[in-house]
Write an enzyme that holds these catalytic residues in place. Structure first.
Site, PDB file in Angstrom:
ATOM      1  N   SER A  86       0.827  -1.202   0.000  1.00  0.00           N
ATOM      2  CA  SER A  86       0.000   0.000   0.000  1.00  0.00           C
ATOM      3  C   SER A  86       0.865   1.259   0.000  1.00  0.00           C
ATOM      4  CB  SER A  86      -0.952  -0.052   1.192  1.00  0.00           C
ATOM      5  OG  SER A  86      -1.912   0.966   1.131  1.00  0.00           O
ATOM      6  N   HIS A 109      -2.329  -1.137  -4.341  1.00  0.00           N
ATOM      7  CA  HIS A 109      -3.771  -1.068  -4.575  1.00  0.00           C
ATOM      8  C   HIS A 109      -4.226   0.385  -4.496  1.00  0.00           C
ATOM      9  CE1 HIS A 109      -4.536  -1.853   0.020  1.00  0.00           C
ATOM     10  NE2 HIS A 109      -3.954  -0.697  -0.199  1.00  0.00           N
TER      11      HIS A 109
END
Length: 382
Positions: A86, A109
């Site tokens: 992330s 993501h």
């Protein structure tokens, strides 16, 4: 003390920071503390190794860390020891070079946010997320050389995207690979928190060893500077400096107590001196007032009470007061003034000639001479 703040001084030019943990103001890694640490280290070290094992966290905190690394004058190499997921996958790209362990993982993501509210508030959050996604795409694009459209399809495509060292290298997320201990990650554990926890178990021994081998005191650069030490100093020297400083503090406290006592004594002596001076000034003014016949004994006693702490006011009062004249003096003065103003004949008619002669002999003989032209032989001036 959060483990991510452990710093290892590799050599005279190189320092190392472990960025291990979740990113956020209340989590393991806060932007404020990270940037303060980085700014302190880059003043002394030209090379900084940033070792990463993080499941991500706050986008805004992560961007602040990313920008601080990009702006650093030091050469910063990012090492992915375990997981860069992330927001950590953005932070790692700020390094001048990014290296990845053969056993590590990268996960990318889209940014997300939890929230509640009406449709307008959700639209506002959606707009915010779109802006953050554009920022992240620009970072991925600049690092990999891919278009933002390709970056969206590969890195921010609506799902969690996992990369091992081979796929990360193929997608130009990293510059190279280094050997690392093999860690088996279960296929069923493919979310960042579970993967990070597996790496964390592996690195627990490293944390303990790091705590034993690296700076144990965790003093800030500011604290070390206050002790006139650098971050390269041994723990024994730090202990000695703290003990010495404690001794100085005790001595200074003793000196301060003595100084405060001396100050209080001097202030009391000054107060007493001022009070004595006031008493003397009032007494002197009252005595002078009596001498000048401006005060009677009764008036003096009354004013001594009323003006015992106000010599200035007493002085002003005495300045406008006239001397006190007794009633007898007023009568005698008044009578004498009345007699001398009358003529010889008026005095003779009122039988006051003898009074004038007794009280004002000069005036009597002047009037006699004026009346008779000479002084009678038996009426001589005294």
């Amino acid at each position: 003390m959060p483990l991510h703040w452990i710093t290892n001084k590799v050599d005279k030019q190189t320092a190392e920071i472990l960025l291990y943990g979740y990113i956020g103001p209340g989590d393991d890694v806060s932007a404020l503390r990270f940037v303060n640490e980085l700014r302190a280290l880059e003043k002394e070290y030209s090379q900084i190794n940033l070792r990463i094992n993080s499941g991500g966290g706050s986008v805004f905190e992560g961007l602040a860390i990313y920008n601080a690394i990009k702006q650093s004058p030091a050469t910063i190499t990012a090492y992915i020891d375990g997981l860069a997921a992330s927001m950590a996958s953005i932070i790692m790209l700020a390094g001048n070079k990014v290296l990845m362990s053969k056993s590590a993982r990268i996960m990318t993501h889209q940014p997300s946010v939890g929230g509640y509210g009406n449709s307008a508030e959700h639209l506002k959050n959606a707009s915010l997320l779109e802006g953050l996604e554009k920022t992240m795409l620009a970072i991925y694009s600049a690092r990999t050389g891919k278009s933002e459209t390709d970056c969206k399809n590969i890195f921010l495509n609506g799902k969690d995207n996992w990369f091992d060292h081979t796929t990360a290298l193929n997608n130009k997320l990293i510059d190279g690979v280094y050997d690392g201990a093999a860690i088996e990650v279960a296929a069923s554990s493919m979310n960042e928190k579970q993967v990070w926890e597996q790496y964390n178990q592996e690195f627990a021994a490293k944390f303990t060893q790091t705590n034993n081998d690296m700076t144990k005191n965790y003093l800030s650069m500011t604290a070390l500077a206050a002790l006139k030490l650098t971050d390269k100093v041994e723990d024994s020297a730090i202990d000695a400096a703290i003990v010495a400083m404690a001794g100085k503090v005790d001595a200074l406290q003793t000196e301060l107590t003595a100084a405060n006592t001396a100050k209080a004594t001097a202030e009391k002596a000054l107060t007493d001196l001022k009070a004595a001076s006031v008493v003397k000034d009032v007494a002197d003014l009252l005595a002078q007032g009596v001498t000048d016949k401006k005060l009677t004994v009764e008036m003096k006693n009354k004013l001594a009470v009323d003006y015992k702490e106000n010599p200035t006011g007493l002085k002003d009062l005495l300045a406008v007061m006239q001397p006190v004249v007794s009633i007898a003096e007023k009568i005698n003065t008044g009578a004498a003034t009345d007699l001398s103003a009358k003529t010889w004949d008026e005095l003779d008619k009122s039988n006051k000639l003898e009074d004038l002669k007794a009280k004002q002999p000069d005036a009597f003989f002047d009037k006699f001479k004026e009346k008779y032209g000479k002084v009678h032989s038996e009426d001589k001036r005294p």
